[in-house]
Motif scaffolding. Structure first.
Motif, PDB file in Angstrom:
ATOM      1  N   ASN A   1       0.832  -1.206   0.000  1.00 20.55           N
ATOM      2  CA  ASN A   1       0.000   0.000   0.000  1.00 20.55           C
ATOM      3  C   ASN A   1       0.867   1.256   0.000  1.00 20.55           C
ATOM      4  O   ASN A   1       0.427   2.309  -0.452  1.00 20.55           O
ATOM      5  N   SER A   2       2.099   1.123   0.513  1.00 21.81           N
ATOM      6  CA  SER A   2       2.999   2.282   0.625  1.00 21.81           C
ATOM      7  C   SER A   2       4.186   2.205  -0.322  1.00 21.81           C
ATOM      8  O   SER A   2       4.767   3.233  -0.681  1.00 21.81           O
ATOM      9  N   VAL A   3       4.574   0.991  -0.720  1.00 21.50           N
ATOM     10  CA  VAL A   3       5.771   0.793  -1.542  1.00 21.50           C
ATOM     11  C   VAL A   3       5.385  -0.024  -2.782  1.00 21.50           C
ATOM     12  O   VAL A   3       4.782  -1.101  -2.645  1.00 21.50           O
ATOM     13  N   ASP A   4       5.712   0.474  -3.972  1.00 23.27           N
ATOM     14  CA  ASP A   4       5.312  -0.262  -5.176  1.00 23.27           C
ATOM     15  C   ASP A   4       6.225  -1.465  -5.410  1.00 23.27           C
ATOM     16  O   ASP A   4       7.291  -1.594  -4.818  1.00 23.27           O
ATOM     17  N   PHE A   5       5.776  -2.369  -6.284  1.00 25.62           N
ATOM     18  CA  PHE A   5       6.525  -3.607  -6.517  1.00 25.62           C
ATOM     19  C   PHE A   5       7.893  -3.335  -7.123  1.00 25.62           C
ATOM     20  O   PHE A   5       8.862  -4.042  -6.826  1.00 25.62           O
ATOM     21  N   PHE A   6       8.000  -2.338  -7.978  1.00 33.13           N
ATOM     22  CA  PHE A   6       9.296  -2.002  -8.582  1.00 33.13           C
ATOM     23  C   PHE A   6      10.322  -1.701  -7.497  1.00 33.13           C
ATOM     24  O   PHE A   6      11.446  -2.216  -7.515  1.00 33.13           O
ATOM     25  N   GLU A   7       9.922  -0.877  -6.542  1.00 31.41           N
ATOM     26  CA  GLU A   7      10.850  -0.491  -5.468  1.00 31.41           C
ATOM     27  C   GLU A   7      11.160  -1.676  -4.564  1.00 31.41           C
ATOM     28  O   GLU A   7      12.291  -1.846  -4.114  1.00 31.41           O
ATOM     29  N   ILE A   8      10.166  -2.513  -4.299  1.00 33.52           N
ATOM     30  CA  ILE A   8      10.377  -3.697  -3.467  1.00 33.52           C
ATOM     31  C   ILE A   8      11.399  -4.631  -4.110  1.00 33.52           C
ATOM     32  O   ILE A   8      12.356  -5.087  -3.468  1.00 33.52           O
ATOM     33  N   ILE A   9      11.207  -4.926  -5.392  1.00 34.51           N
ATOM     34  CA  ILE A   9      12.114  -5.843  -6.093  1.00 34.51           C
ATOM     35  C   ILE A   9      13.524  -5.269  -6.163  1.00 34.51           C
ATOM     36  O   ILE A   9      14.518  -5.983  -5.945  1.00 34.51           O
ATOM     37  N   LYS A  10      13.631  -3.984  -6.452  1.00 38.58           N
ATOM     38  CA  LYS A  10      14.935  -3.323  -6.519  1.00 38.58           C
ATOM     39  C   LYS A  10      15.652  -3.405  -5.171  1.00 38.58           C
ATOM     40  O   LYS A  10      16.863  -3.682  -5.100  1.00 38.58           O
ATOM     41  N   PHE A  11      14.901  -3.196  -4.112  1.00 39.50           N
ATOM     42  CA  PHE A  11      15.456  -3.243  -2.764  1.00 39.50           C
ATOM     43  C   PHE A  11      15.938  -4.655  -2.439  1.00 39.50           C
ATOM     44  O   PHE A  11      17.029  -4.851  -1.879  1.00 39.50           O
ATOM     45  N   MET A  12      15.150  -5.670  -2.765  1.00 38.18           N
ATOM     46  CA  MET A  12      15.525  -7.062  -2.506  1.00 38.18           C
ATOM     47  C   MET A  12      16.797  -7.438  -3.256  1.00 38.18           C
ATOM     48  O   MET A  12      17.674  -8.117  -2.714  1.00 38.18           O
ATOM     49  N   GLU A  13      16.907  -6.998  -4.510  1.00 33.47           N
ATOM     50  CA  GLU A  13      18.117  -7.278  -5.293  1.00 33.47           C
ATOM     51  C   GLU A  13      19.353  -6.676  -4.639  1.00 33.47           C
ATOM     52  O   GLU A  13      20.386  -7.333  -4.516  1.00 33.47           O
ATOM     53  N   LYS A  14      19.240  -5.430  -4.241  1.00 34.98           N
ATOM     54  CA  LYS A  14      20.389  -4.724  -3.660  1.00 34.98           C
ATOM     55  C   LYS A  14      20.860  -5.386  -2.368  1.00 34.98           C
ATOM     56  O   LYS A  14      22.054  -5.402  -2.070  1.00 34.98           O
ATOM     57  N   LEU A  15      19.932  -5.929  -1.597  1.00 32.46           N
ATOM     58  CA  LEU A  15      20.279  -6.494  -0.298  1.00 32.46           C
ATOM     59  C   LEU A  15      20.219  -8.022  -0.298  1.00 32.46           C
ATOM     60  O   LEU A  15      20.054  -8.646   0.747  1.00 32.46           O
ATOM     61  N   SER A  16      20.386  -8.616  -1.473  1.00 36.09           N
ATOM     62  CA  SER A  16      20.281 -10.075  -1.590  1.00 36.09           C
ATOM     63  C   SER A  16      21.376 -10.823  -0.836  1.00 36.09           C
ATOM     64  O   SER A  16      21.200 -11.981  -0.472  1.00 36.09           O
ATOM     65  N   GLN A  17      22.494 -10.172  -0.592  1.00 35.63           N
ATOM     66  CA  GLN A  17      23.599 -10.817   0.114  1.00 35.63           C
ATOM     67  C   GLN A  17      23.714 -10.355   1.565  1.00 35.63           C
ATOM     68  O   GLN A  17      24.708 -10.623   2.236  1.00 35.63           O
ATOM     69  N   SER A  18      22.694  -9.678   2.050  1.00 30.61           N
ATOM     70  CA  SER A  18      22.771  -9.075   3.381  1.00 30.61           C
ATOM     71  C   SER A  18      22.408 -10.027   4.511  1.00 30.61           C
ATOM     72  O   SER A  18      22.645  -9.729   5.682  1.00 30.61           O
ATOM     73  N   GLY A  19      21.794 -11.163   4.174  1.00 32.50           N
ATOM     74  CA  GLY A  19      21.335 -12.074   5.209  1.00 32.50           C
ATOM     75  C   GLY A  19      19.906 -11.808   5.647  1.00 32.50           C
ATOM     76  O   GLY A  19      19.333 -12.564   6.439  1.00 32.50           O
ATOM     77  N   LEU A  20      19.317 -10.736   5.131  1.00 35.47           N
ATOM     78  CA  LEU A  20      17.933 -10.411   5.453  1.00 35.47           C
ATOM     79  C   LEU A  20      16.978 -11.349   4.724  1.00 35.47           C
ATOM     80  O   LEU A  20      17.307 -11.907   3.681  1.00 35.47           O
ATOM     81  N   THR A  21      15.793 -11.529   5.282  1.00 37.00           N
ATOM     82  CA  THR A  21      14.714 -12.198   4.567  1.00 37.00           C
ATOM     83  C   THR A  21      13.603 -11.178   4.332  1.00 37.00           C
ATOM     84  O   THR A  21      13.577 -10.118   4.973  1.00 37.00           O
ATOM     85  N   PHE A  22      12.689 -11.501   3.412  1.00 37.82           N
ATOM     86  CA  PHE A  22      11.701 -10.513   2.988  1.00 37.82           C
ATOM     87  C   PHE A  22      10.301 -11.118   2.909  1.00 37.82           C
ATOM     88  O   PHE A  22      10.134 -12.273   2.536  1.00 37.82           O
ATOM     89  N   LYS A  23       9.322 -10.310   3.247  1.00 34.25           N
ATOM     90  CA  LYS A  23       7.927 -10.632   3.035  1.00 34.25           C
ATOM     91  C   LYS A  23       7.241  -9.393   2.439  1.00 34.25           C
ATOM     92  O   LYS A  23       7.697  -8.263   2.634  1.00 34.25           O
ATOM     93  N   ILE A  24       6.134  -9.631   1.751  1.00 38.34           N
ATOM     94  CA  ILE A  24       5.364  -8.543   1.159  1.00 38.34           C
ATOM     95  C   ILE A  24       3.926  -8.627   1.653  1.00 38.34           C
ATOM     96  O   ILE A  24       3.341  -9.714   1.710  1.00 38.34           O
ATOM     97  N   ARG A  25       3.377  -7.493   2.010  1.00 34.49           N
ATOM     98  CA  ARG A  25       1.942  -7.413   2.275  1.00 34.49           C
ATOM     99  C   ARG A  25       1.316  -6.818   1.006  1.00 34.49           C
ATOM    100  O   ARG A  25       1.421  -5.625   0.745  1.00 34.49           O
ATOM    101  N   PRO A  26       0.677  -7.639   0.156  1.00 36.69           N
ATOM    102  CA  PRO A  26       0.075  -7.109  -1.069  1.00 36.69           C
ATOM    103  C   PRO A  26      -1.016  -6.083  -0.746  1.00 36.69           C
ATOM    104  O   PRO A  26      -1.734  -6.220   0.248  1.00 36.69           O
ATOM    105  N   GLU A  27      -1.120  -5.095  -1.583  1.00 32.22           N
ATOM    106  CA  GLU A  27      -2.106  -4.040  -1.370  1.00 32.22           C
ATOM    107  C   GLU A  27      -3.512  -4.629  -1.207  1.00 32.22           C
ATOM    108  O   GLU A  27      -3.954  -5.462  -1.987  1.00 32.22           O
TER     109      GLU A  27
END
Length: 386
Positions: free
Chosen positions: A338-364
């Motif tokens: 609702n606050s962050v579009d999919f483009f920005e989410i995917i870009k963010f995940m790519e950039k931090l893919s080696q950070s050890g973080l995990t990710f979830k999405i709450r679809p709008e």
């Protein structure tokens, strides 16, 4: 009509909801349509589609007829000049179709175009681009030789390593999770061969179209999330179908021999056993970081997850790369669509893919968060308490 997006679904209701939502957003400025073919799912996929996406074309099959036939049914109903074959366990960016169609219009010789695929942690999936798995190419894969000689044309064909993940170029084989081509070409090629239930269908179609004189392209300028483990389970049935699928492809396109058949039986069995034995990494988040403008969502998530959730209005890479969360153990990032579009989410995940973080999405507009911590994992859906 310019584009028809065909999504074949089986029993992944929550991933389908997120996928269709992302496709809707990506088709905003395109004359397009979405066609969902459901292969007789035992869950409430069809109920969800009728309630949330009443204007999407839904074809309810009375049987699970497999990947090839299901997609062929969808394409038969399509009206677009171009079609996109898309897995339900994917998330496309808002600019994905615009960029791919612009690229396609520049390529008069185009057969199929595929894109950069990443898993649920933003890690590049090498099967985004592949070579024809001839006996030798299959051997370099089975023996792991492609890892040791990535620059050698003799050993690097399986994952088309002549181009990097960040280069657009000509490849032989593209993965069926995301394929864009002209509908007329798909029909001329006979579509997916229904003699194969699944697993070699994308190889077969890519190779068939290539043999027709067309060129297949890997296009790196847009990224799509492919959770990958959602649509099938790696069980004994998978092993049997995987082996049969590869045998189907070789019998159809290459001359066979007893030695060749023995080699391929051993090779496909090896692949199946390895895939079956791989299990997703067990990750237990100790704290959650939520990117959302909605404080009430943070409170609801904290209640549902029973752990601390820290909220920030916008994604901040520097924040997560800092030492702010280093003392808390495993951190999982939740994106509120609702606050962050999919483009920005995917870009963010790519950039931090080696950070050890995990990710979830709450679809709008949804009351759940969704994601996958490993490309061999079936993913996770967590319902948000009201």
């Amino acid at each position: 009509m310019q584009l028809s997006v065909i999504i074949l679904n089986y029993n992944v209701r929550y991933f389908l909801e997120q996928c269709v939502l992302s496709v809707q957003k990506a088709l905003k400025d395109i004359d397009g349509e979405i066609i969902v073919v459901d292969n007789n799912s035992p869950d409430d996929s069809c109920v969800m589609m009728k309630q949330r996406f009443p204007y999407v074309t839904l074809i309810e099959s009375k049987e699970n007829s497999g990947f090839p036939k299901g997609n062929n049914i969808g394409v038969a109903a399509a009206k677009g000049e171009y079609i996109c074959i898309l897995n339900p366990d994917t998330v496309v960016a808002e600019d994905t179709f615009t960029k791919v169609l612009q690229f396609a219009e520049r390529k008069s010789d185009m057969g199929i175009t595929g894109v950069k695929l990443v898993d649920g942690r933003g890690t590049f999936l090498p099967e985004s681009k592949r070579g024809v798995p001839t006996p030798w190419v299959a051997f370099t894969k089975i023996g792991g030789l492609y890892k040791f000689f990535p620059k050698s044309s003799m050993f690097n064909k399986y994952y088309a390593q002549h181009i990097t993940q960040n280069e657009t170029g000509v490849v032989d084989i593209l993965v069926g999770a995301f394929m864009v081509m002209k509908r007329e070409l798909y029909l001329q090629a006979g579509g997916f061969d229904e003699g194969c239930f699944m697993y070699s269908d994308d190889i077969d179609l890519s190779y068939t179209i290539q043999q027709m004189g067309k060129v297949n392209y890997y296009f790196h300028e847009t990224t799509v999330v492919h959770y990958k483990g959602e649509s099938t389970v790696k069980d004994s049935t998978y092993m049997k179908r995987f082996r049969e699928a590869m045998q189907f492809f070789y019998k159809k396109h290459f001359r066979s021999s007893p030695v060749f058949d023995l080699f391929m039986r051993a090779g496909t069995l090896f692949f199946a056993v390895v895939k079956r034995s791989r299990k997703g990494e067990v990750v237990v988040p100790q704290e959650y970081v939520l990117f959302s403008g909605d404080e009430s969502l943070r409170i609801a998530l904290e209640d549902s997850l029973e752990k601390k959730v820290t909220r920030y209005a916008k994604p901040d890479e520097k924040l997560l790369n800092s030492q702010s969360f280093s003392g808390y153990g495993q951190v999982e990032v939740i994106f509120d669509n609702n606050s962050v579009d999919f483009f920005e989410i995917i870009k963010f995940m790519e950039k931090l893919s080696q950070s050890g973080l995990t990710f979830k999405i709450r679809p709008e507009g949804s009351r759940f968060i969704i994601g996958s911590n490993d490309s061999n994992d079936r993913g996770q859906v967590i319902t948000i308490k009201a």
